[in-house]
Each structure stands twice: as C-alpha cells, then as structure tokens.
Design an enzyme around this catalytic site. Structure first.
Site, PDB file in Angstrom:
ATOM      1  CG  HIS A   1      -0.354  -0.013   2.544  1.00  0.00           C
ATOM      2  ND1 HIS A   1       0.212  -1.147   3.088  1.00  0.00           N
ATOM      3  CD2 HIS A   1      -0.219   0.957   3.477  1.00  0.00           C
ATOM      4  CE1 HIS A   1       0.662  -0.879   4.301  1.00  0.00           C
ATOM      5  NE2 HIS A   1       0.419   0.405   4.566  1.00  0.00           N
TER       6      HIS A   1
ATOM      7  CG  HIS B   1       0.519   5.698   3.841  1.00  0.00           C
ATOM      8  ND1 HIS B   1      -0.388   5.650   4.879  1.00  0.00           N
ATOM      9  CD2 HIS B   1       1.298   4.596   3.961  1.00  0.00           C
ATOM     10  CE1 HIS B   1      -0.166   4.560   5.594  1.00  0.00           C
ATOM     11  NE2 HIS B   1       0.857   3.903   5.048  1.00  0.00           N
TER      12      HIS B   1
END
Length: 142
Positions: A103, A105
């Site tokens: 992931h 941010h």
C-alpha cells in the site's frame, strides 16, 4: 522474506469482510481513506491482488498501483486545495510496515502544515465526508 497473509486487514477489505470508505477503484487497484489520517484526505492505494510489499510485487502490480497513486494524487491536490502531496510506502516491520499488503499512503499537504501523529483514529463522519469529496472529484475528473 515472509509470505503473504491472506487474512490481513486490506485483504479482508478487498473481500468485503471489513468496511472501508472507498474513494476509487479500477480493475487492478482500490483507494480508500486511511482510518488514522495524518492529514485531511489521507488515502491508501492498494493492488487488488495478493502482494506483501514492494519487495515481492510484480512489475504489473507496481505499474498499476503507481498509475493510481499519480491519478489520485493529482485529484486530491484539487479536492483538498493542497499545494503538494506526500507519498509514503513502507516495507517489512523494520521498515515501518504495519499491514502486510502492498500500500501507498497519499497525503494532501499545504505549505507550512504538519502531519498529525500516527495512531489516532478519525471520526467516521469526517472520513465519510472526505471520501465523498474525493469521489465527487474523481467523477469530475473522469
């Protein structure tokens, strides 16, 4: 290197087993609000396929995620009246990774602001409002 855990929180979001304030998705990626935002509009971009982090990602997974990071970053700057974007990504526990599904941010930023401390849950109503701002901006950009 450790193996991918299909029971991680992001895998459960992808399966619909856990809720998320979704902002955008395409065939390969999903974007949703971070529940512990460091800035207004803090979002996470993940691949829809299993991948622990950058270290085991395929070139196709990385390409898809980065294309979405760029798209969402551009839209977030307008949606949140930001002058910049911070993009963060962590690999393995020693590198700061807490959820072991790749992931990125995406944090909208303004000149002179500071990020909030980590680990503070946001009010769900605020997250919903920020997700709605982004969904409208995504629709307008389409």
């Amino acid at each position: 290197m450790a193996v991918y855990d299909p029971n991680n929180i992001f895998a459960k979001i992808l399966l619909g087993e856990l809720p998320a304030h979704k902002v955008y998705e395409d065939n390969d990626t999903l974007v949703f609000m971070d529940i512990m935002p460091r800035s207004d509009g803090h979002m996470l971009v993940i691949p829809k396929t299993p991948c622990r982090n950058v270290l085991d990602a395929s070139p196709a997974q990385l390409a898809a995620v980065m294309a979405t990071v760029q798209k969402i970053g551009r839209i977030a700057m307008q949606a949140f009246d930001a002058q910049g974007i911070s993009i963060q990504q962590f690999n393995e526990a020693a590198g700061g990774q807490e959820v072991f599904h790749l992931h990125f941010h995406v944090l909208p930023r303004r000149d002179g602001d500071t990020v909030r401390p980590p680990g503070i849950m946001a009010d769900p109503g605020v997250l919903q409002a920020h997700a709605e701002i982004m969904r409208k901006a995504v629709d307008a950009a389409a």
